[in-house]
Design an enzyme around this catalytic site. Structure first.
Site, mmCIF file in Angstrom:
data_model
loop_
_atom_site.group_PDB
_atom_site.id
_atom_site.type_symbol
_atom_site.label_atom_id
_atom_site.label_comp_id
_atom_site.label_asym_id
_atom_site.label_seq_id
_atom_site.Cartn_x
_atom_site.Cartn_y
_atom_site.Cartn_z
ATOM 1 N N GLY A 111 0.835 -1.206 0.000
ATOM 2 C CA GLY A 111 0.000 0.000 0.000
ATOM 3 C C GLY A 111 0.862 1.246 0.000
ATOM 4 O O GLY A 111 0.523 2.252 0.615
ATOM 5 N N ASP A 159 -2.412 -7.381 -5.500
ATOM 6 C CA ASP A 159 -3.469 -7.328 -4.486
ATOM 7 C C ASP A 159 -3.021 -8.241 -3.351
ATOM 8 O O ASP A 159 -2.869 -9.452 -3.542
ATOM 9 C CB ASP A 159 -4.777 -7.831 -5.114
ATOM 10 C CG ASP A 159 -5.925 -7.891 -4.115
ATOM 11 O OD1 ASP A 159 -5.679 -7.763 -2.892
ATOM 12 O OD2 ASP A 159 -7.069 -8.098 -4.554
ATOM 13 N N VAL A 160 -2.795 -7.667 -2.173
ATOM 14 C CA VAL A 160 -2.222 -8.463 -1.074
ATOM 15 C C VAL A 160 -3.174 -9.561 -0.580
ATOM 16 O O VAL A 160 -2.740 -10.476 0.122
ATOM 17 C CB VAL A 160 -1.791 -7.580 0.125
ATOM 18 C CG1 VAL A 160 -0.663 -6.640 -0.269
ATOM 19 C CG2 VAL A 160 -2.962 -6.820 0.724
ATOM 20 N N SER A 190 -4.444 0.033 14.370
ATOM 21 C CA SER A 190 -5.102 1.346 14.443
ATOM 22 C C SER A 190 -5.679 1.513 15.836
ATOM 23 O O SER A 190 -6.006 0.526 16.505
ATOM 24 C CB SER A 190 -6.238 1.395 13.413
ATOM 25 O OG SER A 190 -7.078 2.507 13.653
ATOM 26 N N TYR A 227 -13.470 -2.959 10.245
ATOM 27 C CA TYR A 227 -12.101 -2.413 10.348
ATOM 28 C C TYR A 227 -11.533 -2.638 11.759
ATOM 29 O O TYR A 227 -10.371 -3.038 11.919
ATOM 30 C CB TYR A 227 -12.179 -0.925 10.008
ATOM 31 C CG TYR A 227 -10.878 -0.184 9.910
ATOM 32 C CD1 TYR A 227 -10.090 -0.251 8.761
ATOM 33 C CD2 TYR A 227 -10.442 0.638 10.952
ATOM 34 C CE1 TYR A 227 -8.907 0.478 8.660
ATOM 35 C CE2 TYR A 227 -9.267 1.365 10.848
ATOM 36 C CZ TYR A 227 -8.500 1.283 9.706
ATOM 37 O OH TYR A 227 -7.333 2.000 9.608
ATOM 38 N N LYS A 256 -8.236 -4.727 12.659
ATOM 39 C CA LYS A 256 -7.084 -4.102 13.317
ATOM 40 C C LYS A 256 -6.791 -4.726 14.683
ATOM 41 O O LYS A 256 -5.624 -4.794 15.102
ATOM 42 C CB LYS A 256 -7.312 -2.588 13.450
ATOM 43 C CG LYS A 256 -7.343 -1.845 12.099
ATOM 44 C CD LYS A 256 -6.105 -2.133 11.258
ATOM 45 C CE LYS A 256 -5.858 -1.099 10.168
ATOM 46 N NZ LYS A 256 -4.725 -1.470 9.297
HETATM 47 P P1 NAP Z 1 -4.515 5.258 2.034
HETATM 48 O O1 NAP Z 1 -4.045 6.659 1.808
HETATM 49 O O2 NAP Z 1 -5.915 4.896 1.658
HETATM 50 O O3 NAP Z 1 -3.482 4.272 1.294
HETATM 51 C C1 NAP Z 1 -3.665 2.880 1.309
HETATM 52 C C2 NAP Z 1 -2.968 2.277 0.122
HETATM 53 O O4 NAP Z 1 -3.180 0.849 0.166
HETATM 54 C C3 NAP Z 1 -3.558 2.778 -1.221
HETATM 55 O O5 NAP Z 1 -2.527 3.116 -2.120
HETATM 56 C C4 NAP Z 1 -4.356 1.571 -1.695
HETATM 57 O O6 NAP Z 1 -4.451 1.439 -3.102
HETATM 58 C C5 NAP Z 1 -3.532 0.416 -1.131
HETATM 59 N N1 NAP Z 1 -4.306 -0.809 -1.108
HETATM 60 C C6 NAP Z 1 -5.610 -0.975 -0.796
HETATM 61 N N2 NAP Z 1 -5.982 -2.253 -0.927
HETATM 62 C C7 NAP Z 1 -4.879 -2.924 -1.360
HETATM 63 C C8 NAP Z 1 -4.631 -4.290 -1.698
HETATM 64 N N3 NAP Z 1 -5.608 -5.214 -1.630
HETATM 65 N N4 NAP Z 1 -3.390 -4.635 -2.107
HETATM 66 C C9 NAP Z 1 -2.418 -3.713 -2.217
HETATM 67 N N5 NAP Z 1 -2.584 -2.406 -1.903
HETATM 68 C C10 NAP Z 1 -3.801 -2.020 -1.485
HETATM 69 O O7 NAP Z 1 -4.373 4.820 3.565
HETATM 70 P P2 NAP Z 1 -3.415 5.354 4.730
HETATM 71 O O8 NAP Z 1 -4.191 6.350 5.515
HETATM 72 O O9 NAP Z 1 -2.071 5.678 4.224
HETATM 73 O O10 NAP Z 1 -3.359 4.038 5.640
HETATM 74 C C11 NAP Z 1 -2.306 3.090 5.582
HETATM 75 C C12 NAP Z 1 -2.501 2.041 6.654
HETATM 76 O O11 NAP Z 1 -2.554 2.681 7.936
HETATM 77 C C13 NAP Z 1 -3.798 1.255 6.523
HETATM 78 O O12 NAP Z 1 -3.593 -0.078 6.934
HETATM 79 C C14 NAP Z 1 -4.716 1.952 7.483
HETATM 80 O O13 NAP Z 1 -5.757 1.121 7.922
HETATM 81 C C15 NAP Z 1 -3.757 2.319 8.601
HETATM 82 N N6 NAP Z 1 -4.206 3.428 9.436
HETATM 83 C C16 NAP Z 1 -4.441 4.675 8.919
HETATM 84 C C17 NAP Z 1 -4.872 5.697 9.756
HETATM 85 C C18 NAP Z 1 -5.148 7.097 9.259
HETATM 86 O O14 NAP Z 1 -5.624 7.933 10.071
HETATM 87 N N7 NAP Z 1 -4.885 7.438 8.023
HETATM 88 C C19 NAP Z 1 -5.066 5.442 11.119
HETATM 89 C C20 NAP Z 1 -4.831 4.163 11.610
HETATM 90 C C21 NAP Z 1 -4.384 3.170 10.765
HETATM 91 P P3 NAP Z 1 -5.729 2.023 -3.892
HETATM 92 O O15 NAP Z 1 -5.532 3.491 -3.924
HETATM 93 O O16 NAP Z 1 -5.621 1.422 -5.264
HETATM 94 O O17 NAP Z 1 -6.940 1.597 -3.141
#
Ligand code: NAP
Length: 253
Positions: free
Chosen positions: A13, A63-64, A142, A154, A158
């Site tokens: 990701g 796709d993971v 998270s 979710y 998590k």
């Molecule tokens: P993001 O901006 O939505 O980025 C996630 C990336 O993962 C996107 O590029 C997405 O690709 C890719 N992805 C989705 N499904 C996938 C799959 N099946 N195989 C490979 N890649 C895939 O999210 P983020 O905010 O950076 O979050 C990153 C991680 O941190 C996630 O696990 C999220 O749950 C966790 N997290 C985030 C927050 C927050 O506040 N942002 C808080 C707690 C935890 P597409 O664009 O093609 O969908």
């Protein structure tokens, strides 16, 4: 670190958001990085940011949650960069809804990417780590693991990742492999921007409201998570394993 001993890291990701920041940081730390995301073309920005900063990276579309795609991706990393001994399971999606409106498809999609994806990636990468007698796995949990309205899927994924983390730490420790989780609070990315949009708020107002609830008085940035990941995968962090580090600008219980 000289080229011959350069560690090889996979960050999933990593086309944008937290994953992109982690990939850039690990490259700056001296690792060769495989930038994995759903769409190979989407990885180009992260890969070129790393290359223009003097680092080494390749972009891979996978796709993971797809076992064959994961196997092929990890094989490709091993062939092109060397055996991966660092893995950051970061790929994630949200499909928020209250329980009574949550569809089976939304449940399965979220569990599939976070839990099945982290399982498949870790299973494939551990072969290289156990062989090298050194490895680092970091899973993105998270604060939602503690419960969050509208996120039954979710939160379950998590929280599940925390049990997964502790179990892998127990199983893989004797091979010099540590396994930890980072549990971010609010981080400004497209994921939280999409949540703001769903709630009918501007992203700016959403961040301001969130910051008021956070002890350090601001929302998190992807680099906050990259810094923590950098520590957990470092050579010196070999005695830190099975931990969940909340990176949320304040305590969580
Ligand atoms: P993001 O901006 O939505 O980025 C996630 C990336 O993962 C996107 O590029 C997405 O690709 C890719 N992805 C989705 N499904 C996938 C799959 N099946 N195989 C490979 N890649 C895939 O999210 P983020 O905010 O950076 O979050 C990153 C991680 O941190 C996630 O696990 C999220 O749950 C966790 N997290 C985030 C927050 C927050 O506040 N942002 C808080 C707690 C935890 P597409 O664009 O093609 O969908």
């Amino acid at each position: 670190m000289p080229e011959t001993t350069r560690r090889v890291a996979i960050v999933t990701g990593a086309a944008r958001g937290i994953g992109a920041a982690v990939a850039r940081r690990l490259a700056a730390d001296g690792m060769a990085v495989a930038v994995v995301d759903l769409d190979a073309t989407a990885t180009a920005t992260t890969v070129s940011a790393i290359s223009s900063a003097g680092g080494r990276a390749i972009g891979i579309g996978a796709d993971v949650s797809d076992a064959d795609a994961v196997r092929a991706a990890v094989d490709r990393v091993a062939g092109e960069l060397g055996g991966p001994t660092v893995l950051v399971n970061n790929a994630g999606i949200t499909r928020d809804n209250l329980l009574f409106k949550m569809t089976e498809r939304d449940w399965d999609a979220v569990i599939g990417v976070h839990l099945r994806g982290s399982f498949l990636m870790s299973r494939a990468a551990q072969a290289y780590m156990t062989e090298a007698k050194w490895g680092r796995i970091v899973n993105l949990s998270s604060t939602s693991a503690l419960g969050n309205r509208g996120q039954a899927n979710y939160a379950a994924a998590k929280a599940g990742l925390q049990g997964f983390t502790k179990t892998l730490a127990i199983e893989l420790g004797k091979f010099g492999v540590t396994v930890n989780a980072i549990a971010p609070g609010f981080i400004a990315t497209e994921m939280t921007a999409a949540t703001a949009e769903r709630l009918g708020m501007s992203f700016e107002d959403f961040q301001k409201a969130a910051a008021q609830q956070i002890p350090v008085g601001r929302v998190g940035q992807p680099d906050d998570i990259a810094h923590t990941a950098s520590f957990l995968v470092s050579e010196g962090a070999g005695f830190v394993s099975g931990q969940v580090i909340y990176v949320a600008g304040g305590p969580r219980d």
